[in-house]
Design an enzyme around this catalytic site. Structure first.
Site, PDB file in Angstrom:
ATOM      1  N   CYS A  26       0.793  -1.239   0.000  1.00  0.00           N
ATOM      2  CA  CYS A  26       0.000   0.000   0.000  1.00  0.00           C
ATOM      3  C   CYS A  26       0.823   1.285   0.000  1.00  0.00           C
ATOM      4  O   CYS A  26       0.813   2.037  -0.974  1.00  0.00           O
ATOM      5  CB  CYS A  26      -0.936  -0.003   1.196  1.00  0.00           C
ATOM      6  SG  CYS A  26      -2.086  -1.394   1.169  1.00  0.00           S
TER       7      CYS A  26
HETATM    8  N1  NAD Z   1      -2.784  -6.020   1.873  1.00  0.00           N
HETATM    9  C1  NAD Z   1      -3.273  -4.962   2.478  1.00  0.00           C
HETATM   10  O1  NAD Z   1      -2.945  -4.679   3.610  1.00  0.00           O
HETATM   11  C2  NAD Z   1      -4.285  -4.060   1.789  1.00  0.00           C
HETATM   12  C3  NAD Z   1      -4.990  -3.132   2.553  1.00  0.00           C
HETATM   13  C4  NAD Z   1      -5.927  -2.323   1.954  1.00  0.00           C
HETATM   14  C5  NAD Z   1      -6.118  -2.411   0.577  1.00  0.00           C
HETATM   15  N2  NAD Z   1      -5.397  -3.295  -0.171  1.00  0.00           N
HETATM   16  C6  NAD Z   1      -5.669  -3.365  -1.598  1.00  0.00           C
HETATM   17  O2  NAD Z   1      -6.442  -4.530  -1.867  1.00  0.00           O
HETATM   18  C7  NAD Z   1      -6.099  -5.055  -3.160  1.00  0.00           C
HETATM   19  C8  NAD Z   1      -5.695  -6.511  -3.030  1.00  0.00           C
HETATM   20  O3  NAD Z   1      -4.512  -6.582  -2.236  1.00  0.00           O
HETATM   21  P1  NAD Z   1      -4.073  -7.901  -1.480  1.00  0.00           P
HETATM   22  O4  NAD Z   1      -3.000  -7.492  -0.534  1.00  0.00           O
HETATM   23  O5  NAD Z   1      -5.246  -8.636  -0.959  1.00  0.00           O
HETATM   24  O6  NAD Z   1      -3.430  -8.722  -2.708  1.00  0.00           O
HETATM   25  P2  NAD Z   1      -3.052 -10.269  -2.742  1.00  0.00           P
HETATM   26  O7  NAD Z   1      -1.979 -10.408  -3.759  1.00  0.00           O
HETATM   27  O8  NAD Z   1      -2.844 -10.797  -1.356  1.00  0.00           O
HETATM   28  O9  NAD Z   1      -4.373 -10.969  -3.298  1.00  0.00           O
HETATM   29  C9  NAD Z   1      -4.864 -10.751  -4.565  1.00  0.00           C
HETATM   30  C10 NAD Z   1      -5.416 -12.056  -5.110  1.00  0.00           C
HETATM   31  O10 NAD Z   1      -5.969 -11.784  -6.401  1.00  0.00           O
HETATM   32  C11 NAD Z   1      -5.712 -12.902  -7.227  1.00  0.00           C
HETATM   33  N3  NAD Z   1      -5.844 -12.511  -8.631  1.00  0.00           N
HETATM   34  C12 NAD Z   1      -5.012 -11.736  -9.364  1.00  0.00           C
HETATM   35  N4  NAD Z   1      -5.497 -11.610 -10.619  1.00  0.00           N
HETATM   36  C13 NAD Z   1      -6.646 -12.316 -10.671  1.00  0.00           C
HETATM   37  C14 NAD Z   1      -7.578 -12.570 -11.688  1.00  0.00           C
HETATM   38  N5  NAD Z   1      -7.442 -12.059 -12.907  1.00  0.00           N
HETATM   39  N6  NAD Z   1      -8.630 -13.347 -11.390  1.00  0.00           N
HETATM   40  C15 NAD Z   1      -8.788 -13.873 -10.155  1.00  0.00           C
HETATM   41  N7  NAD Z   1      -7.927 -13.662  -9.143  1.00  0.00           N
HETATM   42  C16 NAD Z   1      -6.870 -12.891  -9.407  1.00  0.00           C
HETATM   43  C17 NAD Z   1      -4.311 -13.338  -6.820  1.00  0.00           C
HETATM   44  O11 NAD Z   1      -4.044 -14.669  -7.190  1.00  0.00           O
HETATM   45  C18 NAD Z   1      -4.358 -13.136  -5.297  1.00  0.00           C
HETATM   46  O12 NAD Z   1      -4.764 -14.301  -4.623  1.00  0.00           O
HETATM   47  C19 NAD Z   1      -5.008  -4.139  -3.701  1.00  0.00           C
HETATM   48  O13 NAD Z   1      -5.594  -3.167  -4.504  1.00  0.00           O
HETATM   49  C20 NAD Z   1      -4.439  -3.510  -2.465  1.00  0.00           C
HETATM   50  O14 NAD Z   1      -3.863  -2.256  -2.738  1.00  0.00           O
HETATM   51  C21 NAD Z   1      -4.503  -4.144   0.414  1.00  0.00           C
END
Ligand code: NAD
Length: 441
Positions: A279
């Site tokens: 982030c």
């Molecule tokens: N990690 C955090 O602390 C946090 C906090 C707030 C917001 N976010 C936001 O949330 C979003 C997700 O982040 P995250 O940390 O959960 O990511 P992550 O990488 O842990 O999870 C994302 C998932 O999406 C899947 N994915 C990717 N492309 C795909 C597709 N085409 N079809 C189906 N699945 C698909 C991946 O395999 C993965 O399992 C981002 O935009 C991030 O900025 C993250």
């Protein structure tokens, strides 16, 4: 037409209120899996869709892989059939609500890479039908929902606000935070139309104590990038203080402690080796990119990025200074990094400052090992690294660098057994002896 709209919206709202609406969570990672669990816990039937066959198989076996999710809870929800997972987008055809939680990284030019959102939206189109809510939760620049997501979903022929409902609601989860979880962290929601907002807020109110409706998806998108920019800028400011205090021979930690005694007008941020995670180092640059379209230069964001990156180099200099105490040069020295996760008590090492420090010190021809109780192994730039035992690592190393102040590491043991220590987190503050061998940032 209006009657049809009311019907589609009204029956979806009712299905949500009775928790019979079937929920698909696309992207079951750090954000998506906890969300899927929360929704299933209150009774919604949930399917987790992910392109990772490994993650899907793990969920279907009832095996958890995200620290903020309770192992037992997930296993029970899977066993009772309330959560299942799939790689097949045909599952969208069975859903009433689709929540998108896919990654939003930067590309090689540090511009937004929204290919994951685009890809998911395109795959969903054939399965959309009247009476569905699609809510985007991935962090992104203001305009993504209406300029990117909506036009793709509209290819289905459904009319937005009448038979298809679209919203943006940023995820605010703070990994490792036991006090503020998904349930008690207020959630901002913006809908493309008033009906979209009404349906989306109804959906989020089922699992979240306080939902904050705003006037548009753009406001919700901007709110999220503002929040993360606020953190990036304030961390950079205290890091700049650390650099200046170091130059002036002052202890920045003492200054921060003292300033924090003021009961108003100050908010504590701690200096450190730089910023990490999915982030803070990334999201503000989504805004920078968008701002350029408005001939606007986001100077605070650029400056914060510059200072936070400078900290990697500052830590490298501190390692050189610590090795100087042993009359050793960095080339050929053995360096043990304590912590590769980007913050304490979590396992996420993405964008961690430790990765950058490894790169810098290996360029200096130092030999690097690491110890991290939360990260047994990781692969970065094609190199796999495995965590070493603390005791063995300290015995091996010339210098130990505390990059992450995980609570379960015994810092008295670190100071006692390390030849010299670089402490980027003030983790050794309460260790009374051996202070002459500690170099602080
Ligand atoms: N990690 C955090 O602390 C946090 C906090 C707030 C917001 N976010 C936001 O949330 C979003 C997700 O982040 P995250 O940390 O959960 O990511 P992550 O990488 O842990 O999870 C994302 C998932 O999406 C899947 N994915 C990717 N492309 C795909 C597709 N085409 N079809 C189906 N699945 C698909 C991946 O395999 C993965 O399992 C981002 O935009 C991030 O900025 C993250």
């Amino acid at each position: 037409m209006e009657i049809v709209a009311k019907e589609a919206g009204a029956s979806l709202k009712q299905a949500i209120e009775t928790r019979q609406a079937r929920v698909a969570v696309v992207g079951v990672g750090y954000v998506g899996l906890p969300l899927a669990v929360e929704k299933a816990k209150v009774g919604f039937p949930v399917v987790g869709l992910d392109r990772s066959a490994e993650r899907v198989a793990s969920i279907n076996r009832g095996e958890n892989y995200i620290a903020d999710v309770d192992d037992r809870e997930l296993a029970d929800l899977v066993a009772s059939g309330r959560i299942k997972a799939s790689t097949d987008f045909a599952a969208i055809g069975e859903a009433d609500v689709v929540v998108i939680c896919v990654p939003t990284p930067l590309n090689a030019n540090r511009d937004p890479d929204i290919q994951y959102i685009v890809h998911v939206a395109e795959q969903m189109v054939p399965y959309l039908r009247p009476g569905m809510l699609v809510s985007l939760e991935s962090t992104t620049y203001p305009g993504t929902t209406e300029e990117v997501l909506m036009p793709i979903l509209a290819q289905s022929g459904l009319e937005v606000g009448k038979d298809l409902f679209i919203s943006f609601s940023p995820e605010r989860v703070d990994p490792g935070n036991a006090r503020y979880t998904t349930r008690n962290t207020n959630k901002v929601v913006g809908g493309v139309t008033r009906t979209c907002l009404d349906i989306a807020t109804t959906f989020y109110r089922q699992t979240i104590l306080d939902v904050v409706p705003v006037s548009s998806p753009r406001v919700a998108e901007m709110t999220k990038v503002f929040e993360n920019t606020f953190r990036a800028v304030n961390i950079a400011m205290v890091n700049e203080m650390a650099l200046l205090c170091d130059r002036m021979g002052l202890d920045v930690w003492e200054v921060v402690e003292a300033a924090n005694t003021k009961p108003f007008g100050i908010m504590r941020f701690n200096p450190g080796p730089g910023v990490g995670g999915h982030c803070i180092p990334i999201d503000p640059f989504y805004l920078t990119w968008k701002a350029r379209q408005y001939d606007f230069h986001t100077r605070f964001i650029e400056l914060a990025g510059e200072i936070n990156i400078l900290m990697h180099h500052h830590v490298r200099e501190k390692v050189i200074q610590a090795l100087g105490k042993l009359r050793k040069s960095v080339a050929g020295s053995r360096i043990l990094l304590l912590g590769v996760a980007y913050k304490k008590d979590i396992s996420d090492w993405r964008e961690s400052p430790a990765l950058k420090l490894i790169e810098l010190l290996e360029r200096d021809e130092a030999e690097i090992r690491y110890h991290d109780p939360f990260v047994p192994a990781f692969v970065d730039q094609g190199t796999e690294r495995t965590s070493v035992e603390l005791e063995a690592g300290l015995a091996w190393a010339d210098c130990a660098v505390i990059m992450t102040d995980h609570s379960r590491v015994d810092y008295a043991q670190v100071v006692k057994n390390a030849k010299v220590v670089v402490d980027t987190r003030n983790a050794t503050a309460r260790v009374p002896s051996g202070r002459e061998r500690i170099v602080s940032i």
